[in-house]
Design a protein around this motif. Structure first.
Motif, PDB file in Angstrom:
ATOM      1  N   ASP A   1      -3.344   5.753   9.321  1.00  0.00           N
ATOM      2  CA  ASP A   1      -3.982   7.066   9.367  1.00  0.00           C
ATOM      3  C   ASP A   1      -3.398   7.904  10.505  1.00  0.00           C
ATOM      4  N   GLY A   2      -3.135   7.249  11.647  1.00  0.00           N
ATOM      5  CA  GLY A   2      -2.509   7.960  12.761  1.00  0.00           C
ATOM      6  C   GLY A   2      -1.108   8.443  12.405  1.00  0.00           C
ATOM      7  N   ILE A   3      -0.382   7.631  11.644  1.00  0.00           N
ATOM      8  CA  ILE A   3       0.960   8.026  11.210  1.00  0.00           C
ATOM      9  C   ILE A   3       0.891   9.250  10.298  1.00  0.00           C
ATOM     10  N   TYR A   4      -0.123   9.291   9.435  1.00  0.00           N
ATOM     11  CA  TYR A   4      -0.301  10.460   8.574  1.00  0.00           C
ATOM     12  C   TYR A   4      -0.542  11.725   9.395  1.00  0.00           C
ATOM     13  N   VAL A   5      -1.302  11.595  10.473  1.00  0.00           N
ATOM     14  CA  VAL A   5      -1.551  12.756  11.332  1.00  0.00           C
ATOM     15  C   VAL A   5      -0.234  13.272  11.913  1.00  0.00           C
ATOM     16  N   VAL A   6       0.611  12.349  12.366  1.00  0.00           N
ATOM     17  CA  VAL A   6       1.911  12.731  12.928  1.00  0.00           C
ATOM     18  C   VAL A   6       2.790  13.373  11.855  1.00  0.00           C
ATOM     19  N   ILE A   7       2.816  12.762  10.665  1.00  0.00           N
ATOM     20  CA  ILE A   7       3.607  13.319   9.561  1.00  0.00           C
ATOM     21  C   ILE A   7       3.145  14.735   9.233  1.00  0.00           C
ATOM     22  N   GLY A   8       1.825  14.935   9.232  1.00  0.00           N
ATOM     23  CA  GLY A   8       1.290  16.260   8.943  1.00  0.00           C
ATOM     24  C   GLY A   8       1.762  17.296   9.947  1.00  0.00           C
ATOM     25  N   LYS A   9       1.792  16.929  11.223  1.00  0.00           N
ATOM     26  CA  LYS A   9       2.229  17.867  12.252  1.00  0.00           C
ATOM     27  C   LYS A   9       3.731  18.152  12.156  1.00  0.00           C
TER      28      LYS A   9
ATOM     29  N   VAL B   1       0.833  -1.208   0.000  1.00  0.00           N
ATOM     30  CA  VAL B   1       0.000   0.000   0.000  1.00  0.00           C
ATOM     31  C   VAL B   1       0.868   1.259   0.000  1.00  0.00           C
ATOM     32  N   ILE B   2       1.860   1.296   0.879  1.00  0.00           N
ATOM     33  CA  ILE B   2       2.717   2.479   0.982  1.00  0.00           C
ATOM     34  C   ILE B   2       3.456   2.739  -0.335  1.00  0.00           C
ATOM     35  N   GLN B   3       4.018   1.689  -0.923  1.00  0.00           N
ATOM     36  CA  GLN B   3       4.754   1.867  -2.170  1.00  0.00           C
ATOM     37  C   GLN B   3       3.845   2.357  -3.297  1.00  0.00           C
ATOM     38  N   CYS B   4       2.634   1.799  -3.363  1.00  0.00           N
ATOM     39  CA  CYS B   4       1.712   2.210  -4.422  1.00  0.00           C
ATOM     40  C   CYS B   4       1.233   3.644  -4.223  1.00  0.00           C
TER      41      CYS B   4
ATOM     42  N   PRO C   1       4.813  23.714  -0.711  1.00  0.00           N
ATOM     43  CA  PRO C   1       4.700  23.690   0.763  1.00  0.00           C
ATOM     44  C   PRO C   1       3.344  24.184   1.267  1.00  0.00           C
ATOM     45  N   LEU C   2       2.780  25.218   0.631  1.00  0.00           N
ATOM     46  CA  LEU C   2       1.478  25.711   1.065  1.00  0.00           C
ATOM     47  C   LEU C   2       0.361  24.717   0.729  1.00  0.00           C
ATOM     48  N   ALA C   3       0.520  23.975  -0.355  1.00  0.00           N
ATOM     49  CA  ALA C   3      -0.488  22.993  -0.759  1.00  0.00           C
ATOM     50  C   ALA C   3      -0.277  21.641  -0.082  1.00  0.00           C
ATOM     51  N   TRP C   4       0.832  21.467   0.633  1.00  0.00           N
ATOM     52  CA  TRP C   4       1.181  20.172   1.214  1.00  0.00           C
ATOM     53  C   TRP C   4       0.100  19.586   2.116  1.00  0.00           C
ATOM     54  N   PRO C   5      -0.532  20.350   3.022  1.00  0.00           N
ATOM     55  CA  PRO C   5      -1.586  19.759   3.857  1.00  0.00           C
ATOM     56  C   PRO C   5      -2.717  19.151   3.026  1.00  0.00           C
ATOM     57  N   SER C   6      -3.082  19.809   1.944  1.00  0.00           N
ATOM     58  CA  SER C   6      -4.129  19.285   1.074  1.00  0.00           C
ATOM     59  C   SER C   6      -3.658  18.017   0.357  1.00  0.00           C
ATOM     60  N   ILE C   7      -2.414  18.027  -0.113  1.00  0.00           N
ATOM     61  CA  ILE C   7      -1.854  16.847  -0.780  1.00  0.00           C
ATOM     62  C   ILE C   7      -1.803  15.671   0.190  1.00  0.00           C
ATOM     63  N   LEU C   8      -1.382  15.934   1.421  1.00  0.00           N
ATOM     64  CA  LEU C   8      -1.283  14.878   2.424  1.00  0.00           C
ATOM     65  C   LEU C   8      -2.658  14.291   2.737  1.00  0.00           C
TER      66      LEU C   8
ATOM     67  N   GLY D   1      -5.077  14.033   0.598  1.00  0.00           N
ATOM     68  CA  GLY D   1      -5.331  13.143  -0.534  1.00  0.00           C
ATOM     69  C   GLY D   1      -4.622  11.811  -0.384  1.00  0.00           C
ATOM     70  N   MET D   2      -3.389  11.850   0.118  1.00  0.00           N
ATOM     71  CA  MET D   2      -2.642  10.610   0.341  1.00  0.00           C
ATOM     72  C   MET D   2      -3.314   9.756   1.408  1.00  0.00           C
ATOM     73  N   ARG D   3      -3.852  10.398   2.447  1.00  0.00           N
ATOM     74  CA  ARG D   3      -4.559   9.654   3.504  1.00  0.00           C
ATOM     75  C   ARG D   3      -5.771   8.928   2.940  1.00  0.00           C
ATOM     76  N   VAL D   4      -6.539   9.626   2.120  1.00  0.00           N
ATOM     77  CA  VAL D   4      -7.722   9.010   1.519  1.00  0.00           C
ATOM     78  C   VAL D   4      -7.313   7.856   0.594  1.00  0.00           C
ATOM     79  N   SER D   5      -6.285   8.078  -0.208  1.00  0.00           N
ATOM     80  CA  SER D   5      -5.810   7.039  -1.126  1.00  0.00           C
ATOM     81  C   SER D   5      -5.316   5.810  -0.369  1.00  0.00           C
ATOM     82  N   THR D   6      -4.670   6.038   0.758  1.00  0.00           N
ATOM     83  CA  THR D   6      -4.167   4.920   1.553  1.00  0.00           C
ATOM     84  C   THR D   6      -5.305   4.071   2.085  1.00  0.00           C
TER      85      THR D   6
END
Length: 216
Positions: free
Chosen positions: A199-207, A26-29, A132-139, A141-146
């Protein structure tokens, strides 16, 4: 519950391997889909028509049932990893493309104009300011895709893909046997738990990767 626990204890090593393969795939894809999706988003976000076309094409993939898409890919790519990765990447594109376009489009034009005014090139503005300003939105999208990919990978066992889907299919194929329900239930529980952990890891990455000013 006793049968479920006995199954987990007796197969814990194989379950650990299958869980690792599931998460790894999943992560690689999602990473591959992110590279492709962000590149597409960067190319089309300034064009309403281009954005609409890119989003529509990515949306079309989600209308294809997983079994049907895998069935189309198997004659071309065979069984195993290749059709699985292709399917997961295709299904993961829409949230990333859409969120990249939304994030980049939301960047204040005054900020980019100021950057261009001090001599920054278009690519430099994109790399240092817009992305960088769009990164939270991109992240997001990655959470949903995951989350999408976690479930779809289970179905990819139909194409002999890696992960916990093989456990589910094996359990369903043995309906009526003592281990059928524990197998299917264990696979389902592990997929849900792993999805929550990611999903929890994504939250940490976002912060960690988003500046306080942008978060606020």
């Amino acid at each position: 519950m006793d049968a479920l626990w006995d199954f987990i204890v007796g197969r814990r090593r194989q379950l650990a391997i299958d869980s690792y393969l599931h998460v790894s795939a999943v992560i690689q894809c999602v990473i591959i889909a992110t590279v492709i999706g962000v590149a597409i988003g960067v190319l089309v976000y300034r064009s309403p028509a281009g954005s609409a076309i890119a989003t529509a094409l990515a949306s079309t993939v989600l209308t294809i049932p997983s079994f049907a898409l895998l069935g189309l890919l198997i004659p071309i790519l065979g069984l195993g990893v290749r059709p699985t990765v292709t399917a997961l990447v295709l299904y993961s594109l829409l949230p990333i493309i859409r969120n990249t376009v939304v994030g980049l489009d939301a960047v204040n034009p005054a900020v980019t104009d100021a950057a261009r005014g001090i001599g920054m090139s278009r690519i430099l503005v994109l790399r240092r300011i817009e992305i960088p300003l769009a990164w939270p939105s991109i992240l997001t999208g990655m959470r949903v895709s995951t989350q999408l990919a976690m479930g779809i990978l289970a179905i990819a066992a139909y194409a002999k893909g890696p992960g916990l889907g093989n456990l589910l299919f094996s359990g369903l194929a043995r309906v009526g046997s003592p281990t059928a329900v524990p197998q299917a239930l264990t696979g389902t529980i592990l997929i849900v738990l792993l999805a929550l952990i990611l999903d929890g890891i994504y939250v940490v990455i976002g912060k960690l990767t988003t500046s306080r000013g942008i978060r606020e």
